[in-house]
Design a protein around this motif. Structure first.
Motif, PDB file in Angstrom:
ATOM      1  N   LEU B 126      -1.582 -53.187 -71.432  1.00 37.87           N
ATOM      2  CA  LEU B 126      -2.987 -53.244 -71.773  1.00 37.87           C
ATOM      3  C   LEU B 126      -3.825 -53.509 -70.524  1.00 37.87           C
ATOM      4  CD1 LEU B 126      -4.097 -52.889 -74.572  1.00 37.87           C
ATOM      5  CD2 LEU B 126      -4.071 -55.374 -74.851  1.00 37.87           C
ATOM      6  N   PRO B 128      -7.491 -54.312 -70.183  1.00 34.15           N
ATOM      7  CA  PRO B 128      -8.844 -54.526 -70.710  1.00 34.15           C
ATOM      8  C   PRO B 128      -9.849 -54.649 -69.568  1.00 34.15           C
ATOM      9  CG  PRO B 128      -7.346 -56.337 -71.267  1.00 34.15           C
ATOM     10  CD  PRO B 128      -6.686 -55.510 -70.227  1.00 34.15           C
ATOM     11  N   LYS B 132     -12.788 -61.958 -69.789  1.00 30.28           N
ATOM     12  CA  LYS B 132     -11.645 -62.329 -70.618  1.00 30.28           C
ATOM     13  C   LYS B 132     -12.110 -63.232 -71.765  1.00 30.28           C
ATOM     14  CE  LYS B 132      -7.865 -62.062 -67.355  1.00 30.28           C
ATOM     15  NZ  LYS B 132      -6.955 -62.796 -66.488  1.00 30.28           N
ATOM     16  N   PRO B 133     -11.577 -63.034 -72.958  1.00 34.41           N
ATOM     17  CA  PRO B 133     -11.949 -63.948 -74.047  1.00 34.41           C
ATOM     18  C   PRO B 133     -11.332 -65.325 -73.801  1.00 34.41           C
ATOM     19  CG  PRO B 133     -10.223 -62.441 -74.754  1.00 34.41           C
ATOM     20  CD  PRO B 133     -10.606 -62.018 -73.381  1.00 34.41           C
ATOM     21  N   GLU B 136      -7.217 -65.295 -77.581  1.00 31.15           N
ATOM     22  CA  GLU B 136      -6.675 -63.940 -77.620  1.00 31.15           C
ATOM     23  C   GLU B 136      -7.769 -62.902 -77.889  1.00 31.15           C
ATOM     24  OE1 GLU B 136      -6.431 -66.218 -79.852  1.00 31.15           O
ATOM     25  OE2 GLU B 136      -5.886 -65.476 -81.845  1.00 31.15           O
ATOM     26  N   TYR B 137      -7.440 -61.635 -77.578  1.00 28.30           N
ATOM     27  CA  TYR B 137      -8.333 -60.533 -77.934  1.00 28.30           C
ATOM     28  C   TYR B 137      -8.259 -60.336 -79.451  1.00 28.30           C
ATOM     29  CZ  TYR B 137      -8.723 -59.186 -73.040  1.00 28.30           C
ATOM     30  OH  TYR B 137      -8.985 -59.164 -71.702  1.00 28.30           O
ATOM     31  N   VAL B 139      -8.806 -58.130 -82.724  1.00 24.28           N
ATOM     32  CA  VAL B 139      -8.949 -56.736 -83.140  1.00 24.28           C
ATOM     33  C   VAL B 139      -8.903 -56.675 -84.657  1.00 24.28           C
ATOM     34  CG1 VAL B 139      -7.960 -54.422 -82.979  1.00 24.28           C
ATOM     35  CG2 VAL B 139      -7.711 -55.995 -81.079  1.00 24.28           C
ATOM     36  N   ASP B 187      -5.741 -47.912 -78.137  1.00 27.00           N
ATOM     37  CA  ASP B 187      -5.826 -49.346 -78.396  1.00 27.00           C
ATOM     38  C   ASP B 187      -7.264 -49.810 -78.130  1.00 27.00           C
ATOM     39  OD1 ASP B 187      -5.745 -52.232 -78.116  1.00 27.00           O
ATOM     40  OD2 ASP B 187      -3.549 -52.000 -78.132  1.00 27.00           O
ATOM     41  N   ARG B 189      -8.508 -52.507 -77.461  1.00 24.15           N
ATOM     42  CA  ARG B 189      -8.656 -53.539 -76.426  1.00 24.15           C
ATOM     43  C   ARG B 189      -8.583 -52.967 -75.027  1.00 24.15           C
ATOM     44  NH1 ARG B 189      -3.641 -56.819 -78.673  1.00 24.15           N
ATOM     45  NH2 ARG B 189      -2.971 -54.651 -78.797  1.00 24.15           N
ATOM     46  N   ASP B 190      -8.107 -51.740 -74.908  1.00 21.56           N
ATOM     47  CA  ASP B 190      -7.897 -51.167 -73.567  1.00 21.56           C
ATOM     48  C   ASP B 190      -9.208 -50.622 -73.008  1.00 21.56           C
ATOM     49  OD1 ASP B 190      -5.403 -50.391 -71.811  1.00 21.56           O
ATOM     50  OD2 ASP B 190      -6.801 -48.697 -71.671  1.00 21.56           O
TER      51      ASP B 190
END
Lengths: 305, 321
Positions: B126, B128, B132-133, B136-137, B139, B187, B189-190
């Motif tokens: 991945l 992203p 950054k969160p 976690e990311y 989805v 994805d 998140r990508d």
């Protein structure tokens, strides 16, 4: 067995009206001799050959459903003479049957021209129709020139074999042997070779010419090395790569190639006593003279019955 | 039941010195097995009870680990997922060979390094972008549903073994790596979608697939790599990567059928390579000339099919974008 007359809504496909008109010619001649009535669907559009569905999948489904509806309006099963057409049509039919809402949406659009597809249409390539509907015993009785001296390599074309479940091979696995059966039925000898179920390379001819021609050349060379006099295919797209591109394929793999490629109806037509000219064989890029020489060794009528 | 396995034996190193053959040859084993036996069960029994020199790679025996892909009667598949009774109900001989398109190390064991190299080449992690969160990311579930199929891949290599393009050109990324690329292109998140598609659009990428369905048939997990490749082609075009023969071909094909209902085979190849692509246009000339001489050229005047307005109406109604 009483001979039942067969009648089909016939989808000739683009290539048999374009670059392989000898296929159209041989298909109609052979159907007449076999007593099969073909009602050509002149209003039917191209299947999209799996290419339109890359850009516009819903359009591809709609135009094929329209073709199914045109056949259903005639109350006739659908016949094609192209592995690629068969593959696309079978895939569309499977999607429609799995998704009634999709069919309903398309039917709403088809209603504007008074068409409707209710599902359940029989869609068959000439190869399947010949074995399953017509019957090889019936064909054998009409053979006036058994092709006894001919060694024929079968070449199926991907889309009449894969994906198996959509093409009915789960229920009828023998569909992967029909070409060999037909070759034997007309008195010729099938030449088994590993490439018979592989890809001819045509779909990537404009994307990667070298790979496409290498694939065609490899199968041609394999069949030739095994002593085949010719190859037969139910797919005109395979025919284009194997015949029209054969001189370029030979240059690409650096090996001399001179293997005549027959459309399926041409092989049948020869056994029915039709002349190579009547079957349009003079239009082939690779000379079919070798086949004609072989046939002269077993002239028409010599071994009838 | 009685099982007969004809196994391809080969040890490439001439000096293996373990009694195994130095050139590829087939060795036939006949053995009694229970009806529930898979091809892998039979191979293990051969190795344990008949011939300890037979090399076979396996682990889970439950179609999860992806270790035992091989060619069985010419078809690339998992030996542990192939019941003998299903493919040889009358005890017919079953031919067992190592996977194709990969170097053989010994007998049924192949070198998977070229496979992994291509997986690595599509950067299967991945990437992203943006801040950054904190944790976690996140989805939404529905955004991942389309990836379920492709994430089922167990990296067994059966699709690569079955690939008709890899058979003649090892430069092709191949079905497994392209299916893996799809997993990251899609994805949510990508952040590198465009960069990934730019790479996949190159020679050896998505446009080299010949659409033969071999990988779809071979995959034991329903990943359908070819279908993913076709979706990636669509993604590439919608992201503006239209300067390829493949993209032009699909566009020209669609437009020609929209216009007349059937294919104009005189115009399609020219429009596919591009009107100003002199080199490739010249390559088309010999076949054009041959077809002209044999009166095989498609009709110069290409008339629309009767009722073309109905086809155009369907194009208008069902086209996207």
């Amino acid at each position: 067995m009483a001979s039942v007359p067969l009648k089909y809504a016939w989808f000739p496909g683009c290539v048999s009206r374009g670059a392989c008109r000898e296929l159209y010619q041989s298909m109609t001649r052979v159907a007449t001799v076999l007593g099969i009535e073909l009602v050509e669907l002149k209003e039917a559009a191209c299947t999209g050959a799996g290419v339109i569905s890359e850009r516009q999948p819903d359009v591809a489904d709609a135009i094929n459903t329209r073709t199914f509806a045109l056949a259903q309006r005639l109350g006739l099963p659908l016949l094609n003479n192209c592995s690629t057409c068969q593959g696309v049509m079978s895939a569309v039919q499977a999607r429609l049957h799995a998704d009634p809402h999709r069919l309903q949406r398309i039917n709403e659009a088809l209603a504007e021209e008074g068409l409707r597809y209710d599902g359940g249409l029989s869609i068959k390539n000439f190869l399947w129709a010949l074995v399953e509907d017509y019957g090889l015993d019936r064909l054998k009785r009409l053979v006036t020139r058994p092709l006894t001296s001919l060694r024929v390599a079968p070449f199926y074309g991907c889309y009449i074999l894969r994906p198996a479940e959509k093409l009915g091979l789960d229920e009828r696995p023998e569909r992967a042997q029909y070409l060999e059966w037909v070759i034997s039925a007309v008195g010729a000898e099938p030449v088994d070779f590993p490439g018979k179920t592989r890809c001819c390379g045509f779909p990537i001819l404009t994307m990667n010419r070298r790979n496409s021609l290498t694939m065609a050349g490899k199968h041609l060379a394999d069949a030739q090395d095994l002593g085949a006099d010719c190859m037969v295919t139910p797919c005109p797209l395979c025919h284009l790569n194997l015949d029209a591109q054969q001189p370029d394929a030979a240059r690409t793999i650096r090996q001399p190639l001179a293997l005549p490629i027959l459309h399926l109806p041409q092989l049948i037509g020869l056994a029915l006593g039709l002349s190579p000219r009547e079957l349009g064989m003079q239009k082939h890029i690779v000379s079919t003279r070798r086949i004609e020489q072989r046939l002269r060794q077993a002239p028409a009528g010599a071994l009838a019955g | 039941m009685q099982a007969t396995l004809k196994v391809r034996r080969y040890t490439p190193e001439a000096a293996a010195g373990d009694g195994s053959p130095r050139e590829p040859q087939y060795q036939t084993y006949t053995l009694d097995v229970p009806d529930y036996f898979t091809v892998l069960d039979a191979l293990i029994k051969i190795r344990e009870e008949i011939d300890g020199t037979l090399a076979v790679r396996c682990s889970c025996r439950a179609a999860v680990c992806g270790s035992c892909a091989m060619r069985i009667n010419g078809q690339s598949r998992l030996a542990c997922k192939t019941k003998l009774i299903a493919i040889a109900p009358q005890g017919q001989t079953v031919t067992v060979e190592p996977m194709a398109n990969m170097p053989v190390l010994k007998d049924l064991v192949v070198d998977m390094e070229p496979f992994w190299a291509k997986i690595r080449a599509v950067q299967p992690w991945l990437q992203p972008t943006g801040p950054k969160p904190e944790r976690e990311y996140i989805v939404p579930n529905e955004a991942m549903l389309g990836l379920n199929g492709v994430m089922a891949c167990i990296m067994c290599g059966a699709c690569v073994s079955a690939c008709t393009v890899l058979e003649i050109d090892q430069n092709f990324l191949g079905p497994a790596a392209l299916a893996k690329a799809y997993r990251f292109v899609h994805d949510p998140r990508d952040g590198k979608t465009r960069e990934r598609l730019a790479e996949l659009n190159k020679y050896g990428g998505i446009w080299d697939c010949t659409h033969c369905f071999e990988c779809v048939t071979a995959c034991p997990k329903g990943v359908a790599p070819m279908d993913r490749i076709l979706e990636l082609r669509h993604d590439a075009v919608t992201h503006g990567f239209t300067n390829t023969n493949g993209a032009r071909h699909a566009e020209a094909f669609t437009e020609l059928v929209r216009h007349s209902g059937w294919l104009d085979e005189n115009r399609l190849p020219v429009q596919s390579v591009g009107l100003f692509n002199i080199k490739e246009l010249v390559q088309l000339m010999p076949v054009g000339l041959r077809m002209l001489i044999h009166r095989k050229m498609p009709p110069i005047i290409h008339r629309p099919i009767p009722g073309i307005e109905n086809v155009r109406r369907l194009f208008a109604k069902f086209s996207h974008e």
